[in-house]
Design a protein around this motif. Sequence first.
Motif, short mmCIF file in Angstrom:
data_model
loop_
_atom_site.label_atom_id
_atom_site.label_comp_id
_atom_site.label_asym_id
_atom_site.label_seq_id
_atom_site.Cartn_x
_atom_site.Cartn_y
_atom_site.Cartn_z
N GLY A 7 -26.47 -2.64 24.02
CA GLY A 7 -26.01 -1.37 24.56
C GLY A 7 -27.06 -0.32 24.26
N CYS A 8 -27.42 0.46 25.28
CA CYS A 8 -28.49 1.44 25.10
C CYS A 8 -28.06 2.80 25.65
N GLY A 9 -26.84 3.21 25.30
CA GLY A 9 -26.32 4.50 25.73
C GLY A 9 -26.70 5.60 24.76
N ASN A 10 -25.93 6.69 24.79
CA ASN A 10 -26.25 7.86 23.97
C ASN A 10 -26.28 7.57 22.48
N MET A 11 -25.27 6.84 21.99
CA MET A 11 -25.21 6.60 20.55
C MET A 11 -26.34 5.67 20.10
N ALA A 12 -26.62 4.63 20.87
CA ALA A 12 -27.72 3.75 20.52
C ALA A 12 -29.04 4.51 20.51
N ASN A 13 -29.25 5.36 21.50
CA ASN A 13 -30.46 6.17 21.55
C ASN A 13 -30.57 7.09 20.35
N ALA A 14 -29.44 7.69 19.96
CA ALA A 14 -29.44 8.57 18.79
C ALA A 14 -29.85 7.81 17.53
N MET A 15 -29.31 6.61 17.37
CA MET A 15 -29.63 5.80 16.20
C MET A 15 -31.10 5.39 16.21
N ILE A 16 -31.55 4.90 17.35
CA ILE A 16 -32.94 4.45 17.47
C ILE A 16 -33.90 5.61 17.21
N ASN A 17 -33.60 6.76 17.79
CA ASN A 17 -34.45 7.93 17.61
C ASN A 17 -34.60 8.29 16.13
N GLY A 18 -33.48 8.31 15.40
CA GLY A 18 -33.53 8.64 13.99
C GLY A 18 -34.27 7.60 13.17
N ILE A 19 -34.02 6.34 13.47
CA ILE A 19 -34.65 5.25 12.72
C ILE A 19 -36.15 5.24 12.93
N VAL A 20 -36.58 5.44 14.18
CA VAL A 20 -38.02 5.46 14.49
C VAL A 20 -38.68 6.70 13.89
N ALA A 21 -38.03 7.85 14.05
CA ALA A 21 -38.61 9.11 13.56
C ALA A 21 -38.77 9.11 12.04
N SER A 22 -37.83 8.48 11.35
CA SER A 22 -37.88 8.45 9.88
C SER A 22 -38.73 7.28 9.37
N GLN A 23 -39.22 6.46 10.28
CA GLN A 23 -40.10 5.33 9.95
C GLN A 23 -39.43 4.31 9.03
N VAL A 24 -38.12 4.21 9.13
CA VAL A 24 -37.40 3.19 8.36
C VAL A 24 -37.74 1.80 8.89
N VAL A 25 -37.83 1.70 10.21
CA VAL A 25 -38.22 0.46 10.87
C VAL A 25 -39.23 0.81 11.96
N LYS A 26 -40.25 -0.01 12.13
CA LYS A 26 -41.26 0.25 13.15
C LYS A 26 -40.69 -0.03 14.55
N PRO A 27 -41.15 0.70 15.56
CA PRO A 27 -40.64 0.50 16.92
C PRO A 27 -40.77 -0.94 17.43
N ASP A 28 -41.87 -1.61 17.05
CA ASP A 28 -42.06 -2.97 17.57
C ASP A 28 -41.15 -4.00 16.89
N GLU A 29 -40.32 -3.54 15.94
CA GLU A 29 -39.35 -4.42 15.31
C GLU A 29 -37.93 -4.15 15.81
N ILE A 30 -37.85 -3.34 16.87
CA ILE A 30 -36.55 -2.99 17.45
C ILE A 30 -36.49 -3.47 18.90
N ILE A 31 -35.37 -4.07 19.26
CA ILE A 31 -35.15 -4.49 20.65
C ILE A 31 -33.76 -4.02 21.09
N ALA A 32 -33.69 -3.52 22.30
CA ALA A 32 -32.41 -3.06 22.85
C ALA A 32 -32.12 -3.78 24.16
N SER A 33 -30.85 -4.10 24.35
CA SER A 33 -30.44 -4.72 25.61
C SER A 33 -29.43 -3.84 26.32
N ASN A 34 -29.43 -3.93 27.64
CA ASN A 34 -28.52 -3.12 28.44
C ASN A 34 -28.50 -3.69 29.85
N ARG A 35 -27.39 -3.45 30.57
CA ARG A 35 -27.33 -3.90 31.97
C ARG A 35 -28.24 -3.07 32.86
#
Length: 263
Positions: A7-35
């Motif tokens: 799921g890549c809606g508003n809440m998923a985007n909010a979570m991903i944005n925070g995680i990437v911005a805070s460098q907790v996890v690198k972007p290339d270690e994150i994958i999102a799926s959506n229709r």
Amino acid sequence: MKLGFIGCGNMANAMINGIVASQVVKPDEIIASNRSMPALEKAQAAYGIHVTQNNNEAAEADIVFLCVKPKVYPEVIKQIRDQMTDDQIIVTIAPGFTLEALENAFGKPVKLVRTMPNTPAMVSEGMTAFTTNELVSRAETEQVKKLLNAFGRCEEVEEFMMDAVTSVSGSSPAYVYMMIEAMADGAVRDGMPRAQAVRFAAQAVLGSAKMVLETGRHPGELKDMVCSPAGTTIEAVAVLEEKGFRAAVLDAMAACTKKAKGK
């Protein structure tokens, strides 16, 4: 540590944005799926993450976030449950789905973290409650807490509190937006331009909330600090009391909690 978002809606985007911005996890270690491919392309461009239209690919991650709408949970869980392993952690955000119900849906023991975030996560000021089943270790809980804190604050609660969390933080931004809108309406009535009125009202709410969190003082004490004898503020407070402001908020939260319980 690899993260998967189904799921890549508003809440998923909010979570991903925070995680990437805070460098907790690198972007290339994150994958999102959506229709929707456009939604995925937008997220990929914004955060540099991997994307797919195949939920099973996202479900291969170490920690899998189920960010689809509650009505789709049974379908998605059915798609991925056979591939889930003992080592993976599943994080859910859907109200009403208890740990027991989720365990039954997966049909086998899995590590589960049930959360209730809210939309201010979209500006990294979210409040997220979470609870885990007994299979999640304390070290794994700390891992999840670090992720949840990346887009605001989080606190662990006992599961029976989760319905109350829905009313006090999950749904409450809507109540606050209504208050801001009403405050702005009042200022417009008194001659202030609409856009300016909204800014004044919103900043007043933001600052007041920050006072509660940073001073640790009781909200009633902070209210009393603003209320001078025979002044303008106590006059306004008296009207709010007369009109049942507190009672309306309490009744609204009770209705929200009841709905969250499925009653």
